[in-house]
Design an enzyme around this catalytic site. Structure first.
Site, PDB file in Angstrom:
ATOM      1  N   SER A   8      -0.875   1.624  -1.130  1.00 51.38           N
ATOM      2  CA  SER A   8      -1.383   0.968   0.048  1.00 51.38           C
ATOM      3  C   SER A   8      -2.964   1.509  -0.083  1.00 51.38           C
ATOM      4  CB  SER A   8      -0.906   1.594   1.270  1.00 51.38           C
ATOM      5  OG  SER A   8      -1.512   1.177   2.313  1.00 51.38           O
ATOM      6  N   CYS A   9      -3.863   0.287   0.301  1.00 50.22           N
ATOM      7  CA  CYS A   9      -5.406   0.642   0.570  1.00 50.22           C
ATOM      8  C   CYS A   9      -5.595  -0.073   1.465  1.00 50.22           C
ATOM      9  CB  CYS A   9      -6.130   0.424  -0.733  1.00 50.22           C
ATOM     10  SG  CYS A   9      -6.303  -1.465  -1.020  1.00 50.22           S
TER      11      CYS A   9
END
Length: 158
Positions: A8-9
């Site tokens: 996740s970013c």
């Protein structure tokens, strides 16, 4: 060995996808079964099934955003940054396998993560993180919020 991972970013467009692909390739190259979930601005892709999580020997989280760990209770959870997943995917998978084979459970931060017990995977950034942790100012990740994906979408729809 069975592994699951979450990447996740903040924007969820490029880096989380690259980390997911690198973790998949590293897992296959090392002979392990790995499923990867990608969380980004547009939602979740390839969401991990509860069966896959239950069967997993270890959970890898490479994230620059908050990821809920409730569904991973009782599992070995390795936490690092998306950078670790992109640049050191093979070392991350090897570390997960090593700790799982040793029977470790609980949460371990690795690589360029902030506060872990175990920071030898991709430890080249550990001194920068130690300096940031000592200061009273919050660590800011990402670029200019006025130029990000949400700002562009807001301008587009207003």
């Amino acid at each position: 060995m069975k592994l699951v991972a979450v990447t996740s970013c903040p924007t969820g467009i490029a880096h989380s996808q690259m980390a997911a692909e690198n973790l998949l390739q590293a897992g296959e190259r090392l002979g392990h079964d790995i499923d990867v979930e990608v969380q980004g601005a547009m939602g979740t892709q390839d969401e991990l099934a509860s069966d896959a999580i239950a069967e997993a020997d270890a959970v890898i989280i490479t994230s620059d955003t908050s990821v809920s760990r409730d569904r991973f209770d009782g599992k070995l959870v390795l936490k690092g940054t998306v950078k670790d997943g992109v640049n050191n995917a093979e070392a991350v998978v090897q570390k997960a396998v090593e700790l799982a084979e040793a029977g470790k459970t609980g949460s371990v931060t690795f690589g360029s993560g902030d506060d872990g017990e175990d920071a030898d995977v991709g430890a080249d950034d550990s001194s920068d993180d130690a300096d940031a942790a000592e200061s009273d100012e919050p660590v800011r990740r990402g670029g200019d919020p006025e130029k990000g994906l949400f700002a562009r979408l807001k301008k587009l729809f207003s």
